[in-house]
Design an enzyme around this catalytic site. Structure first.
Site, mmCIF file in Angstrom:
data_model
loop_
_atom_site.group_PDB
_atom_site.id
_atom_site.type_symbol
_atom_site.label_atom_id
_atom_site.label_comp_id
_atom_site.label_asym_id
_atom_site.label_seq_id
_atom_site.Cartn_x
_atom_site.Cartn_y
_atom_site.Cartn_z
ATOM 1 N N MET A 75 11.939 24.369 2.540
ATOM 2 C CA MET A 75 11.109 23.474 1.604
ATOM 3 C C MET A 75 11.940 22.763 0.877
ATOM 4 S SD MET A 75 8.084 24.437 -0.923
ATOM 5 C CE MET A 75 6.977 25.200 0.174
ATOM 6 N N TYR A 80 16.169 30.448 7.852
ATOM 7 C CA TYR A 80 14.857 31.073 8.389
ATOM 8 C C TYR A 80 14.853 31.312 9.716
ATOM 9 C CZ TYR A 80 12.340 30.748 4.041
ATOM 10 O OH TYR A 80 11.904 30.820 2.723
ATOM 11 N N LYS A 89 0.840 -1.381 0.020
ATOM 12 C CA LYS A 89 -0.050 0.042 0.006
ATOM 13 C C LYS A 89 0.889 1.094 -0.138
ATOM 14 C CE LYS A 89 -0.324 -0.369 5.184
ATOM 15 N NZ LYS A 89 -1.089 -0.611 6.150
HETATM 16 C C1 LIG Z 1 -0.691 -1.700 6.888
HETATM 17 C C2 LIG Z 1 -0.949 -2.967 7.150
HETATM 18 C C3 LIG Z 1 -0.320 -4.149 7.225
HETATM 19 C C4 LIG Z 1 1.355 -4.180 7.094
HETATM 20 O O1 LIG Z 1 1.715 -3.748 8.565
HETATM 21 P P1 LIG Z 1 3.231 -3.468 8.826
HETATM 22 O O2 LIG Z 1 3.187 -3.260 10.185
HETATM 23 O O3 LIG Z 1 3.828 -2.468 7.928
HETATM 24 O O4 LIG Z 1 3.978 -4.915 8.533
HETATM 25 C C5 LIG Z 1 -0.981 -5.339 7.523
HETATM 26 N N1 LIG Z 1 -2.267 -5.358 7.809
HETATM 27 C C6 LIG Z 1 -3.209 -4.368 7.740
HETATM 28 C C7 LIG Z 1 -4.502 -4.383 8.048
HETATM 29 C C8 LIG Z 1 -2.343 -2.964 7.516
HETATM 30 O O5 LIG Z 1 -3.312 -2.054 7.474
#
Ligand SMILES: *Cc1c(COP(=O)(O)O)cnc(C)c1O
Length: 347
Positions: free
Chosen positions: A292, A244, A35
Site C-alpha cells: 500500500m 508480501y 473533469k
Molecule cells: C472525457 C471526455 C472527453 C475527453 O476525452 P479524451 O479522450 O480524454 O480527450 C470529451 N468528451 C466527453 C463526453 C468525455 O466524457
C-alpha cells in the site's frame, strides 16, 4: 525529499493544448476537458494555464467539479457539465454559471422549469449508448430546444482511438443527420476524434487526455512526472525474499531500496512485475509485491545509493505504466491519489 512528488509541467500542458488546437483549422474552437480534477493533476491550476493558452470553454463531468474550476477561472469562461442538469444541481448551475449538457427529455424539462432562459447544451447519442438523447427523443424535442438558450450540441465517439474502426464514420454520419439545419455550434470530438481529421472537428473540439500527455496523441509532451523517496537500502542474501507473499527470492547478493509509495498512490499492484523505477536513465526493477505504501526496488547495479527514484518520466510514460498494469493512461493519471506533494513547474 520526504514524500512522493508529482511534478506537473504546465508548459508541456499548454504546448499540448496548442498542438491539438493547431490540428484543426482556425474556425474551430478548441475547448478543454478538466473533469476528474483535471485528470488527477489539479483542475484549478490546469484550467488557469489552459485559459492563458487560449481555451474559452471547459468541460467537467459533474456540477460539483465545477466549483474549483470556476474559482480558478473567474466569471468569463464557459463551464459545461457532461452529466447535464441532475436533480439537486439547480443552485450550483445557477450560482456558478454552468452550462449543463442536457441528455434526456426529463433533464430538458427540469432545466427550463427551474432556470428559464439559462444557457444549456444538448447531448445526442449517436451509437455509444452511454449518455444523450436518441434520434426519436431528439426529434420530439428539437424545435423546443432550438427555441431556447441553446449553446452547443454534442455527441461522443466510442472508438476514436481506432482510426479505421467503422463506428467512427457511422457516428459522424448520424451526428450530421441529427444536427442538420440546427444552426447551433456542434461538437463531436475528444482527443481521438481531433486526430481523425477535419470531418470530425465541427465547431468545437473537446480534448482531454492528449493535453495531459497521453495516447492516442502520440506527439504529446509528458506532463506528469513522479519521484519517490528512498527510505532505506538493505542487503539481501541469496535465498532471502522481499515483500508480501515471498514472491521474489534473491539468487545472488542484492541491494534492495524501499521507496515510500505504493498502490494507495495509484501505483497498481498489477504493474509490479514489468515496471522499473529509474535512477537517472538507469532502470531498477521492482522486487516483490507493491504494498500500500512501500515498494522494494533492486539497486544492486547502481554505483551510488539513490535518494529518490523516478516512476513516471520521459522513458516510462503514463502509457508504458498503463500497459504494464493492463489498463489505459487515463486510469493511471486519475488514480494517482491525494498523498503526493504536487509541484507545478512552468520553466
Ligand atoms: C472525457 C471526455 C472527453 C475527453 O476525452 P479524451 O479522450 O480524454 O480527450 C470529451 N468528451 C466527453 C463526453 C468525455 O466524457
Amino acid at each position: 525529499m520526504a514524500t512522493a512528488t508529482l511534478t506537473i509541467d504546465l508548459n508541456a500542458l499548454a504546448e499540448n493544448w496548442r498542438a491539438l488546437d493547431a490540428a484543426s483549422n482556425s474556425g474551430v474552437e478548441t475547448a478543454a476537458v478538466v473533469k476528474a480534477n483535471g485528470y488527477g493533476l489539479g483542475a484549478g491550476r490546469v484550467a488557469r494555464v489552459l485559459a492563458q493558452a487560449g481555451a474559452r470553454r471547459f468541460f467537467v463531468a459533474v456540477a460539483e467539479e465545477a466549483a474549483a474550476v470556476r474559482e480558478a477561472l473567474g466569471p468569463g469562461p464557459e463551464i459545461c457539465v457532461f452529466s447535464g442538469h441532475m436533480s439537486g444541481d439547480t443552485d450550483m448551475i445557477h450560482d456558478l454559471h454552468l452550462t449543463p449538457m442536457l441528455n434526456s427529455i426529463d433533464q430538458m424539462l427540469r432545466h427550463v422549469e427551474a432556470l428559464p432562459g439559462h444557457p444549456f447544451g444538448v447531448q445526442l447519442d449517436t451509437g455509444m449508448n452511454r449518455l444523450g438523447m436518441e434520434p426519436a427523443e431528439w426529434a420530439a424535442l428539437r424545435d423546443i430546444a432550438l427555441a431556447q438558450n441553446i449553446r452547443l450540441i454534442m455527441s461522443h465517439l466510442a472508438c476514436a482511438d481506432e482510426p479505421d474502426h467503422p463506428m467512427n464514420t457511422y457516428q459522424q454520419r448520424v451526428f450530421v443527420e441529427m444536427t442538420e439545419g440546427c444552426n447551433v455550434p456542434r461538437s463531436l470530438s475528444a482527443t481521438g476524434g481531433i486526430l481523425l481529421g477535419p470531418d470530425y472537428h465541427f465547431d468545437v473540439t473537446r480534448p482531454g487526455i492528449g493535453m495531459y500527455g497521453g495516447l492516442p496523441f502520440e506527439q504529446a509532451k509528458p506532463v506528469a512526472h513522479i519521484a519517490l523517496p528512498v527510505i532505506q537500502i538493505r542487503e539481501v542474501e541469496p535465498g532471502e525474499t522481499v515483500g508480501y507473499g515471498n514472491t521474489w527470492t534473491a539468487t545472488a547478493p542484492a541491494r534492495i531500496a524501499t521507496v515510500a509509495a505504493g498502490y494507495a498512490d495509484g501505483i497498481h499492484r498489477a504493474m509490479g512485475p514489468k515496471t522499473s523505477l529509474y535512477a537517472g536513465e538507469t532502470p531498477c526493477p521492482i522486487r516483490g509485491r507493491i504494498s500500500m505504501d512501500l515498494i522494494g526496488v533492486d539497486v544492486t547495479h547502481l554505483d551510488e545509493d539513490p535518494k529518490e527514484l523516478s516512476l513516471l518520466n520521459h522513458v516510462q510514460t503514463v502509457d508504458v505504466l498503463a500497459d504494464n498494469a493492463g489498463t489505459i493512461g487515463y486510469e493511471i493519471l486519475t488514480s494517482l491519489g491525494a498523498r503526493y506533494r504536487r509541484r507545478y513547474t512552468s520553466s
